[in-house]
Design an enzyme around this catalytic site. Structure first.
Site, PDB file in Angstrom:
ATOM      1  N   HIS A   1      58.151  17.455  28.622  1.00 16.14           N
ATOM      2  CA  HIS A   1      57.480  16.262  29.161  1.00 16.14           C
ATOM      3  C   HIS A   1      57.106  16.386  30.637  1.00 16.14           C
ATOM      4  O   HIS A   1      56.327  15.579  31.146  1.00 16.14           O
ATOM      5  CB  HIS A   1      58.310  14.996  28.898  1.00 16.14           C
ATOM      6  CG  HIS A   1      59.514  14.830  29.780  1.00 16.14           C
ATOM      7  ND1 HIS A   1      60.085  13.592  30.014  1.00 16.14           N
ATOM      8  CD2 HIS A   1      60.260  15.714  30.478  1.00 16.14           C
ATOM      9  CE1 HIS A   1      61.127  13.734  30.813  1.00 16.14           C
ATOM     10  NE2 HIS A   1      61.253  15.012  31.105  1.00 16.14           N
TER      11      HIS A   1
ATOM     12  N   ASP B   1      67.470  29.802  33.233  1.00 18.54           N
ATOM     13  CA  ASP B   1      66.837  28.963  34.255  1.00 18.54           C
ATOM     14  C   ASP B   1      66.655  29.781  35.526  1.00 18.54           C
ATOM     15  O   ASP B   1      66.988  30.971  35.580  1.00 18.54           O
ATOM     16  CB  ASP B   1      67.662  27.701  34.523  1.00 18.54           C
ATOM     17  CG  ASP B   1      66.780  26.495  34.877  1.00 18.54           C
ATOM     18  OD1 ASP B   1      65.773  26.679  35.587  1.00 18.54           O
ATOM     19  OD2 ASP B   1      67.103  25.379  34.444  1.00 18.54           O
TER      20      ASP B   1
ATOM     21  N   GLY C   1      65.623  33.476  35.252  1.00 18.34           N
ATOM     22  CA  GLY C   1      64.211  33.782  35.060  1.00 18.34           C
ATOM     23  C   GLY C   1      63.365  32.544  35.258  1.00 18.34           C
ATOM     24  O   GLY C   1      63.879  31.440  35.448  1.00 18.34           O
ATOM     25  N   ASP C   2      62.062  32.733  35.223  1.00 14.57           N
ATOM     26  CA  ASP C   2      61.080  31.662  35.383  1.00 14.57           C
ATOM     27  C   ASP C   2      60.367  31.504  34.049  1.00 14.57           C
ATOM     28  O   ASP C   2      59.690  32.422  33.591  1.00 14.57           O
ATOM     29  CB  ASP C   2      60.096  32.036  36.491  1.00 14.57           C
ATOM     30  CG  ASP C   2      59.088  30.943  36.800  1.00 14.57           C
ATOM     31  OD1 ASP C   2      58.724  30.195  35.873  1.00 14.57           O
ATOM     32  OD2 ASP C   2      58.654  30.846  37.959  1.00 14.57           O
ATOM     33  N   PHE C   3      60.512  30.355  33.403  1.00 12.80           N
ATOM     34  CA  PHE C   3      59.947  30.242  32.061  1.00 12.80           C
ATOM     35  C   PHE C   3      58.426  30.211  32.040  1.00 12.80           C
ATOM     36  O   PHE C   3      57.810  30.297  30.980  1.00 12.80           O
ATOM     37  CB  PHE C   3      60.562  29.087  31.243  1.00 12.80           C
ATOM     38  CG  PHE C   3      60.482  27.706  31.838  1.00 12.80           C
ATOM     39  CD1 PHE C   3      59.282  27.110  32.161  1.00 12.80           C
ATOM     40  CD2 PHE C   3      61.647  26.964  32.015  1.00 12.80           C
ATOM     41  CE1 PHE C   3      59.218  25.815  32.661  1.00 12.80           C
ATOM     42  CE2 PHE C   3      61.600  25.658  32.516  1.00 12.80           C
ATOM     43  CZ  PHE C   3      60.381  25.091  32.844  1.00 12.80           C
TER      44      PHE C   3
END
Length: 347
Positions: free
Chosen positions: A256, A210, A236-238
């Protein structure tokens, strides 16, 4: 022999009124949770006057409030008015005492303090398709707003943990992990799912992935559970970064939040990070394929309308289509608890 006359079904408005005025009961419960009433009563049974003093309540409405909670089966009572003694029910004592690990009230606190007011603008959201939270007045997105404030972040994480904990535990026990060794939880927040999997499957090593602001909280939780040797944190940045390579990729209530193209992009990133026969496990309030019975999943999708520019909840058939387009060979559904299921795609 005469046949019996067919009795015509009696129509009544009770269901309509129950739902239409449902905000009465909702706000009574949310207020009780937010003020810590159930946590207070978990320590000892108390009189109305003692509750009044400890919570700073006014005499007017005091007994109507407490007895309404009795009538709604959230409190027990002996005596009446001045002579009454109030106590938690078994359910509220287990699930709404903030001092217990089984506490699920974080989501109710978040609903009281943040979400309740947004839903007053549902009509506008339905007519415009635009979020009705801070974005509406030029503010930051929900994630930018929450991550910028440590107190809001902790409240948000506590709410998500309470909402998901039983499902994470169920997955860790119900899914067969025997053919896998590593797992990465994308959007892993404070590490709750990665910890649950490791606790219940001693051969597994897991990663919680995350944004950097979550790293300290996740490491604290991992350390507190004595799992530093098998659970690690990777920041990290997904959206920007590739997913860590793992036998299993999990996403709990992540997809969602985003529109269709972003959903497919995240599924594709998971596919690329998995080996052959690897598994993508997505945990959501999966809507039934006929879109008739999972009212909670449908309402959660409306919650995404209120909070996000493009997010929506989906059916297992929707996910099957997207996963197949990307290249997954088989998709199955595993019911977890309540209205929540896991959809599982195998590469």
């Amino acid at each position: 022999m005469k046949s019996k006359p067919v009795t015509k079904k009696q129509l009544g408005p009770s269901k309509i009124m129950q739902v239409g005025l449902g905000f009465w009961a909702s706000k009574i419960l949310l207020s009780a949770v937010n003020m810590g009433l159930f946590t207070l009563l978990a320590k000892e049974e108390l009189s109305g006057q003692t509750i009044k003093k400890k919570l700073g309540l006014h005499q007017r409405g005091l007994y109507d409030f407490l007895v309404a909670l009795v009538a709604l089966n959230f409190l027990k009572r002996t005596g009446i008015k001045e002579s009454a003694i109030y106590a938690n029910t078994e359910e509220t004592n287990l699930f709404l005492d903030k001092e217990k690990p089984s506490y699920i009230g974080g989501m109710l606190e978040l609903s009281n303090n943040r979400l309740y007011g947004f839903w007053n603008s549902l009509e506008e959201g339905l007519k415009t398709g635009a979020p009705q939270n801070e974005i509406k007045n030029g503010g930051a997105t929900i994630f930018e707003d929450v991550y910028a404030d440590q107190q809001k972040l902790k409240e948000f994480l506590k709410a998500m943990e309470g909402l998901q904990s039983s499902n994470f535990k169920m997955l860790s026990q119900k899914f067969d992990f025997s053919n896998y060794k590593t797992l990465c939880d994308i959007g892993g927040s404070s590490g709750h799912l990665a910890i649950q999997i490791a606790q219940n499957n001693h051969h597994m090593k897991t990663i919680t992935f995350d944004l950097p602001p979550l790293e300290i909280l996740a490491k604290e939780n991992i350390l507190a559970n004595g799992l530093s040797d098998r659970v690690s944190v990777q920041s990290g940045d997904f959206f920007k970064d590739e997913f860590p390579k793992s036998d299993i990729i999990t996403m709990g209530n992540i997809l969602h939040n985003w529109g269709l193209q972003d959903k497919k992009m995240l599924i594709k990133k998971a596919y690329d990070a998995l080996p052959n026969a690897g598994a993508l496990i997505v945990i959501e309030n999966i809507i039934d394929n006929n879109r008739r019975t999972n009212a909670f999943g449908l309402m959660m999708s409306l919650q995404m309308l209120m909070e996000t520019p493009e997010g929506f909840d989906f059916t297992a058939a929707d996910f099957n289509l997207w996963a197949s387009e990307i290249g997954f060979s088989q998709v199955s559904t595993m019911h977890l608890t309540g209205n929540t299921s896991a959809v599982i795609a195998i590469k």
